[in-house]
Design an enzyme around this catalytic site. Structure first.
Site, PDB file in Angstrom:
ATOM      1  N   SER A 170       1.805  -1.481  -0.187  1.00 44.57           N
ATOM      2  CA  SER A 170      -0.001  -0.328   0.108  1.00 44.57           C
ATOM      3  C   SER A 170       0.665   1.443   0.052  1.00 44.57           C
ATOM      4  O   SER A 170       2.417   1.341   0.894  1.00 44.57           O
ATOM      5  CB  SER A 170      -0.927   0.073   1.434  1.00 44.57           C
ATOM      6  N   HIS A 208      -6.719   0.202 -11.551  1.00 43.89           N
ATOM      7  CA  HIS A 208      -6.750  -1.111 -11.552  1.00 43.89           C
ATOM      8  C   HIS A 208      -5.507  -1.054 -13.212  1.00 43.89           C
ATOM      9  O   HIS A 208      -4.523  -2.453 -13.224  1.00 43.89           O
ATOM     10  CB  HIS A 208      -8.019  -1.599 -11.877  1.00 43.89           C
ATOM     11  N   LYS A 236     -13.422  -6.397  -9.859  1.00 39.96           N
ATOM     12  CA  LYS A 236     -13.877  -5.813 -10.298  1.00 39.96           C
ATOM     13  C   LYS A 236     -14.380  -4.021 -10.391  1.00 39.96           C
ATOM     14  O   LYS A 236     -14.156  -3.258  -9.752  1.00 39.96           O
ATOM     15  CB  LYS A 236     -15.053  -6.559 -11.074  1.00 39.96           C
TER      16      LYS A 236
END
Length: 330
Positions: A37, A80, A98
């Site tokens: 992260s 993404h 998703k």
């Protein structure tokens, strides 16, 4: 990677990543070993709670970690594509939350990177792998409700209007369609395959520039079965998935994307209910699929193939264009 163990790394240790990490206990050979992260403290907290061995305050360090066999990406939507391409280019198979990308153009770039680097990548559309949908497909296949005449789907929650949250931020590709409406579209395309054609769409677009509430009609598959769906960040609905046919209907109960229950309702007959409990929390089935595909050396899943991701994203691109939602980075 050994024959029996897949060592997982997580990028983006947020809400949904917790569920992924918890699911690994139900998958033989799956082990969480590393977390990355941009907020190192957040990665360390996640690792402590889920038993990961290593933490990183940047993504590149995880890509370079030879002790990681596969990466699960759970960053905000807008990140993404870049993260997936970087991971694939570093030789890591990828399971990406998703929607796999914000738009179809980005998805094509991700799949090109997977092909160029000969690495597996799949959109983490976990609902497709739930056992209850196997039962639904069998009912459809044996003609239990006759010819299908329509689909209705709802996914709506009244979310707090926190303009710092990713749901309300256009720069992070927020909005109802990409966050919840995608389930209505992708599960319809999964069950009936083939193309998607937008018929009509309308939305309430709020001041942050995201769709807060959206309705659409989409023709699904070669037969053009009409899907009517409603996705919302501001209204709560009975979030079901209903397949209507000449002889009755199939109801996947609320919440349809996270359920073990479906009901066959044939005209004039008693309801038939199918119960399919999870092994753990439902995420384990997509992890099993990823590890099976990696063991076989294939680049994509037959259940969640690249073509399906592209078909759904192309439809969502058309819906956003119709309602006037365009993200600032597009």
């Amino acid at each position: 990677m050994s024959d029996t163990t897949v060592r997982w790394g997580v990028i983006g240790p947020g809400r949904i990543a917790n569920r992924f990490a918890e699911s690994l206990a139900a998958v033989p050979g799956a082990r969480l070993v590393a977390v990355a992260s941009r907020d190192l403290a957040r990665a360390q907290d996640f690792a402590q709670r889920h038993g990961a061995e290593r933490t990183f305050g940047d993504y590149a360090s995880l890509y370079r970690d030879d002790g990681v066999d596969a990466i699960y990406i759970a960053t905000p939507h807008a990140q993404h594509a870049a993260v997936a391409i970087d991971a694939l280019s570093a030789g890591k198979p990828v399971l990406c939350e998703k929607p796999i990308t914000v738009n179809a153009a980005q998805a094509r770039a991700v799949f090109a990177a997977a092909l160029a680097n000969q690495r597996f990548v799949m959109e983490a559309f976990w609902s497709r792998f739930l056992p209850v949908y196997g039962r639904v497909r069998r009912w459809l296949g044996d003609g239990s409700i006759g010819a299908v005449t329509g689909i209705e789907s709802y996914f709506g929650y009244a979310q707090p209007r926190d303009l710092d949250d990713r749901l309300w931020r256009a720069d992070l590709a927020g909005g109802a369609l990409l966050d919840v409406g995608v389930y209505c579209i992708s599960m319809s395309q999964f069950l009936f395959k083939g193309p998607l054609k937008l018929l009509e769409a309308s939305a309430t677009v709020g001041e942050p520039g995201v769709d807060e509430d959206l309705r659409a009609r989409v023709a699904v598959g070669e037969q053009g079965i009409e899907l009517r769906f409603h996705a919302s960040l501001i209204h709560k609905y009975y979030n079901c998935f209903r397949i209507q046919g000449e002889l009755g209907e199939i109801l996947i109960t609320e919440p349809f994307w996270d359920t073990g229950q479906a009901i066959l309702l044939r005209h004039g007959e008693a309801p038939v209910t199918s119960h399919s409990p999870y092994l753990r929390n439902g995420f384990e089935y997509q992890v099993q699929e990823t590890q099976r595909c990696m063991a076989r050396g294939v680049l994509e899943s037959e259940t969640m193939p690249w073509a399906d991701s592209l078909t759904v994203l192309t439809c969502m691109d058309e819906i956003r264009a119709a309602v006037g939602v365009r993200y600032p980075f597009e």
